[in-house]
Structure formats: structure tokens, C-alpha cells
Design a protein around this motif. Structure first.
Motif: not given
Length: 429
Positions: A326-346
Motif C-alpha cells: 500500500t502506497a497511500k490511502a484516501h479516507i474521506p472525512n468520517t462522520a464519526h471518529g477519526k481514521a487514517r492509514f498507519d504504515p507501521a500497522q499496515g
């Protein structure tokens, strides 16, 4: 039972040797130290027989604590004794137990070994009782010339209730009960439940005066009558495995399934249990992975809280795994909470501080993949989840009553809390 107890460092040098019987010789001990400890084989097995002598041991840091016997002893009992001895030494040494502490307090250790074991049989292992007359640093808790105080210690040490002293008084009599469960669930890609069980514990903190006798009851199937189950929506629970604190009277539990005990005057673990029937899942997950091309994936997840509306889960975390390239991940603004791609966790990590019951939240992420030399198929790890749900039990366990009987007939205040945590909570994708 036990012939002698030994404390050895990792080089095989004897630091403490206390013999209760003379049938295990020093040459036998030297053989154990050279063949097992010095040879770095202490992790292979906890029981070793050499020249007809049986050595049972556990390694704690840089110390090997060993018990030896010529008899066919109860192995689990001896190992339990060794672990209790480690806890006892840590209580005296400020929480640490290593070679430096052993060399520094060898006189105190010999005193303790003389008290906790008598002719090879365990005697007094209660820290509070031992600290009353085996002191450290010259600070005495009691006057050893006071016959009344010595009599109280003797009664507590030799009586049937060594974990609680007489004459305890509290300004306010209260009982705090915490039912804490870890729920383990594994779901298949077809959303079928492959495994479900609950490992729980009941923690009790009794601030009660005198010598109270407590009776604790829960919605056990074997205890609830057929009429009671018919009148109530609660059908009861079936305990698969359970283990009690030493204060519980096991004979009464075997007869009437009521947990009767005289509690220690400190927080303690009343019981642990395991349940595999009728496990209620706190969350329902509907994951989906959609291939958009050779270098793009769409990850979607729908999470539904299955508990009641008046309950809120906290510290919810969901890890949605991604391919290794995985090079990158595009995550639209979530209505609840926060989400992001963590390279260390994969993985795409989705955190939600509060998740109310009967609510449904959604996550959508578009993943871009880096080009690779080989088209190795992605082995999809499961989605993992962590959470805490107060006032909810996945097993359905409920405290039905807690009765306190004491000769002064006071009425204590009772507090009960429930908490369900994620153990191994996984959903295959």
C-alpha cells in the motif's frame, strides 16, 4: 512434602539453601545447578528428576527458585507455593526480586522460609500476617512483648481466616463489586460465528467492620429454578470453568451454588470464570473489499452497536488491514471518529471515542497500491477491534444478590459495575 528450598542465580551459584529434610543431599543440588541452571536449560520444563530427587522450579528475572523432594508430591501445589513465595518476597523488597535483593536481605529470607514452611509443608503465606512479626529495616509494627497483640497474631495466623484480622472498623460500611469480561469472537468471511467465549473476573473491595459473612449469588442456570426462568427473560448462564479466592467456602458452593466467604480487608479477586454459551456480540461488522483495478482497492466497513441505547462504548478502535504494498490511502472525512492509514500497522486505523448503542457508523477508504515485481496474492488478515462497554456483559452474567451478615447487624452500601472489553475480537475479510 518439600525437602528443601533453593535460590540460585543464572550462573548456577547457590544464594539461599534451606533444608527441611535431609534426604536431598548437597551433591544432588550441585548436580541440578550444573546440569540444568548453568546449562541454560531452565526454560525447557519446570520439573526435573536427578538421581531419584525431583526438582520443581520457576525462573524470575535472574533468580531460579527451586523446591526439591524425594516424594511423589503434588506438582501444581508446589509450583503455586513457589509463585506465592515470589509475591511474598516482592512485597518485602518493594516490588523487586533479583539477585541484589537476595544478597542484601538473605537474613530476612531465611526468617521468612522458617515461617512459611514447616517440615516441608506450607504454613503462613499471608503478607499482612507475616509483616506483623517479621519486620524489615528495624521498624516494628507491634510490641512483641504485648501478650494481647501476640494473641491476636496467633489467632489470625493459625485460625481458619488468616486473610482477615479481628477488630477491623470502618466509618462507612461499603462493598464494591466489579464484573469485568473479555469477549473473544472470530467471524468468518461469510459472517458466520466460528468461535465465541468470555473470560471474566469478579473483583471485590469490602470496606466492612468486624468479621462479616457474605453470600454472593448470580444468575447461574443451576441455581435458578424453572419457575424463576419462566417468569424472567433472563435464562441464566452456564459456567464452563471457574476458580475462586481462598476465602470462598467450596463445600457450600458445591451444595447450593451460593458463593459464601469472609472477605479480606483489601481489594481481591473473588473468582474467575469462562463461558461459551449464548455469547452476545457487542458489535456487528459488515466489511467489504472491492478491487477497482491492479493498483486500487476500496475498503468499506459498516459497524452496528448491538447493545441498548442507554449504553455507550468507549475507546473503540478498529484496524482494517491493507496489502503490504500500500502506497497511500484516501479516507474521506468520517462522520464519526477519526481514521487514517498507519504504515507501521499496515492498516487503516479508525478510532471512535464514544459509540452509543443501536447506532450504525460507516467507513470508506480508497487504497492505492505500489507496483511490485511479483503478483503475489494478498493474504487478507482479519479486522481486529478493541473497545470497552460499561454496564454490559457479553455472557449475560448478572449479580442477583449480595447478603452481608455480621453480629452488629449493620446494613452496608453496595456498588456494582459491569465492564466488557475486547479480548481477541476478529472478523475475516
Amino acid at each position: 512434602m518439600i525437602s528443601s528450598v533453593l535460590l540460585v542465580n543464572l550462573k548456577g551459584e547457590i544464594l539461599i539453601w534451606r533444608a527441611y529434610k535431609e534426604n536431598v543431599t548437597r551433591s544432588d543440588w550441585q548436580a541440578f545447578c550444573s546440569q540444568v541452571v548453568a546449562a541454560k536449560e531452565t526454560r525447557d520444563k519446570p520439573v526435573v528428576s536427578i538421581n531419584g530427587s525431583h526438582f520443581l522450579y520457576t525462573t524470575q528475572g535472574d533468580i531460579v527458585l527451586v523446591a526439591a523432594s524425594k516424594d511423589n508430591v503434588n506438582v501444581m501445589l508446589v509450583l503455586k507455593l513457589l509463585y506465592k513465595m515470589v509475591d511474598l518476597f516482592k512485597a518485602y523488597f518493594g516490588g523487586s526480586f533479583d539477585e541484589n535483593q537476595v544478597r542484601k536481605h538473605f537474613v530476612l529470607i531465611y526468617e521468612l522460609l522458617d515461617e512459611i514452611i514447616d517440615y516441608g509443608y506450607p504454613q503462613i503465606l499471608e503478607v499482612d500476617v507475616l509483616k506483623k512479626y517479621i519486620t524489615q529495616g528495624g521498624a516494628k509494627n507491634i510490641d512483641l512483648n504485648d501478650q494481647e497483640q501476640l494473641k491476636k497474631i496467633t489467632v489470625q495466623a493459625t485460625g481458619v481466616c488468616s486473610w482477615r484480622a479481628e477488630g477491623i472498623k470502618h466509618r462507612k460500611n461499603e462493598v464494591f463489586i466489579d464484573v469485568i469480561e473479555n469477549v473473544n469472537i472470530l467471524m468468518s468471511t461469510k459472517r458466520e460465528r466460528l468461535r465465541a467465549d468470555v473470560s471474566g473476573e469478579i473483583l471485590v473491595n469490602c470496606k466492612l467492620s468486624g468479621m462479616p459473612e457474605c453470600k454472593f449469588g448470580m444468575n447461574d442456570k443451576l441455581l435458578m429454578t424453572d419457575k424463576a426462568r419462566a417468569r424472567s427473560s433472563d435464562k441464566g448462564i452456564a459456567l464452563d470453568d471457574y476458580r475462586f479466592h481462598q476465602c470462598v467456602r467450596l463445600s457450600k458452593f458445591d451444595v447450593d451454588r451460593e458463593i459464601t466467604f469472609i472477605p479480606p480487608d483489601e481489594p481481591f479477586q473473588l473468582m474467575t470464570y469462562r463461558i461459551t454459551e449464548n455469547i452476545e456480540s457487542p458489535f456487528k461488522l459488515l466489511p467489504n473489499v472491492k478491487v477497482l483495478g491492479r493498483s486500487r482497492l476500496e475498503l468499506s466497513l459498516q459497524v452496528t452497536a448491538m447493545y441498548d441505547r442507554n449504553i455507550e462504548a468507549t475507546n473503540v478502535r478498529i484496524d482494517f488491514p491493507c496489502p503490504k504494498n500500500t502506497a497511500k490511502a484516501h479516507i474521506p472525512n468520517t462522520a464519526h471518529g477519526k481514521a487514517r492509514f498507519d504504515p507501521a500497522q499496515g492498516a487503516v486505523v479508525w478510532r471512535i471515542r464514544r459509540f452509543p448503542g443501536r447506532h450504525e457508523y460507516n467507513l470508506l477508504a480508497e487504497v492505492e497500491l505500489a507496483s511490485t515485481i511479483t503478483d503475489k496474492q494478498w493474504v487478507r488478515p482479519p479486522i481486529t477491534m478493541n473497545f470497552e462497554v460499561p454496564q454490559f456483559t457479553a455472557s449475560g452474567l448478572r449479580v442477583r444478590f449480595l447478603k452481608v451478615q455480621e453480629k452488629s447487624q449493620y446494613k452496608p452500601v453496595k456498588w456494582i459495575r459491569y465492564l466488557t472489553k475486547a479480548g481477541t475480537y476478529e472478523h475475516r475479510i
